[in-house]
Design a protein around this motif. Structure first.
Motif, PDB file in Angstrom:
ATOM      1  N   GLU A 107     -69.191 -21.920  -0.967  1.00 36.80           N
ATOM      2  CA  GLU A 107     -69.446 -22.207  -2.496  1.00 36.80           C
ATOM      3  C   GLU A 107     -68.075 -22.842  -2.956  1.00 36.80           C
ATOM      4  O   GLU A 107     -68.255 -23.896  -3.744  1.00 36.80           O
ATOM      5  CB  GLU A 107     -69.452 -20.855  -3.014  1.00 36.80           C
ATOM      6  CG  GLU A 107     -70.875 -20.782  -3.650  1.00 36.80           C
ATOM      7  CD  GLU A 107     -71.159 -19.451  -4.129  1.00 36.80           C
ATOM      8  OE1 GLU A 107     -70.383 -18.956  -5.481  1.00 36.80           O
ATOM      9  OE2 GLU A 107     -71.585 -18.594  -3.630  1.00 36.80           O
ATOM     10  N   ARG A 111     -68.137 -26.629  -4.619  1.00 37.07           N
ATOM     11  CA  ARG A 111     -67.910 -27.045  -5.955  1.00 37.07           C
ATOM     12  C   ARG A 111     -66.923 -28.061  -6.192  1.00 37.07           C
ATOM     13  O   ARG A 111     -67.315 -28.973  -6.992  1.00 37.07           O
ATOM     14  CB  ARG A 111     -67.327 -25.537  -6.615  1.00 37.07           C
ATOM     15  CG  ARG A 111     -67.349 -25.469  -8.231  1.00 37.07           C
ATOM     16  CD  ARG A 111     -66.835 -24.216  -8.524  1.00 37.07           C
ATOM     17  NE  ARG A 111     -65.528 -23.995  -8.109  1.00 37.07           N
ATOM     18  CZ  ARG A 111     -64.961 -22.848  -7.451  1.00 37.07           C
ATOM     19  NH1 ARG A 111     -66.046 -22.079  -7.045  1.00 37.07           N
ATOM     20  NH2 ARG A 111     -63.974 -22.942  -7.061  1.00 37.07           N
ATOM     21  N   LEU A 114     -69.155 -31.323  -5.585  1.00 33.02           N
ATOM     22  CA  LEU A 114     -69.789 -31.856  -6.644  1.00 33.02           C
ATOM     23  C   LEU A 114     -69.065 -32.517  -7.750  1.00 33.02           C
ATOM     24  O   LEU A 114     -69.724 -33.259  -8.542  1.00 33.02           O
ATOM     25  CB  LEU A 114     -70.691 -30.763  -7.195  1.00 33.02           C
ATOM     26  CG  LEU A 114     -71.656 -30.236  -6.409  1.00 33.02           C
ATOM     27  CD1 LEU A 114     -72.397 -28.702  -7.009  1.00 33.02           C
ATOM     28  CD2 LEU A 114     -72.779 -31.142  -6.346  1.00 33.02           C
ATOM     29  N   ASP A 122     -76.035 -30.958  -7.926  1.00 36.24           N
ATOM     30  CA  ASP A 122     -76.341 -29.604  -7.417  1.00 36.24           C
ATOM     31  C   ASP A 122     -77.591 -29.218  -7.144  1.00 36.24           C
ATOM     32  O   ASP A 122     -77.989 -28.516  -6.089  1.00 36.24           O
ATOM     33  CB  ASP A 122     -75.873 -28.576  -8.625  1.00 36.24           C
ATOM     34  CG  ASP A 122     -76.270 -29.302 -10.183  1.00 36.24           C
ATOM     35  OD1 ASP A 122     -76.505 -30.367 -10.311  1.00 36.24           O
ATOM     36  OD2 ASP A 122     -76.461 -28.530 -11.100  1.00 36.24           O
TER      37      ASP A 122
END
Length: 131
Positions: A107, A111, A114, A122
């Motif tokens: 994760e 993040r 992105l 996403d």
């Protein structure tokens, strides 16, 4: 965590529901080549470190993107590289590969990844959704 080639391709094959492993391999190379052209610096290096060596090289020696592609154009570019693909099948291909990338990256890295991409990616990192 570093993922081996067979494990990565098998995961893509399963997620993309591809009958043949070659299809999963081809999608993986195309999508990671295009993704690599959008990423810079530490984020790209960290992602490469978690990928199988063959795909890490694809990510690190990308086709140069002149400008960041919107998610729609990323899908279109994928379709252009995959013989017989349509935008619908390419969206599926991209999601199959990027959702496995997201699992491998975790994760926190996703993040940060992105943040380097135009808005809307996403969705592509989620699991493939039948349209």
């Amino acid at each position: 965590m570093h993922m081996h080639w067979d494990a990565f391709v098998s995961a893509v094959q399963e997620r993309g529901e591809y009958p043949a492993q070659e299809e999963a391999e081809r999608s993986s190379r195309v999508v990671l080549g295009l993704l690599g052209a959008h990423l810079v610096g530490e984020v790209r290096a960290e992602l490469a470190a978690r990928l199988p060596e063959t795909l890490a090289l694809v990510l690190l020696n990308p086709l140069q993107a002149h400008e960041p592609l919107s998610p729609e154009r990323f899908v279109r570019a994928t379709a252009a590289w995959i013989e017989g693909a349509t935008e619908k099948t390419a969206t599926w291909d991209v999601s199959a590969v990027l959702s496995v990338v997201a699992d491998v990256a975790g994760e926190e890295l996703v993040r940060r990844l992105l943040l380097q991409l135009p808005p809307g990616y996403d969705l592509l990192f989620g699991r493939p959704q039948p349209t």
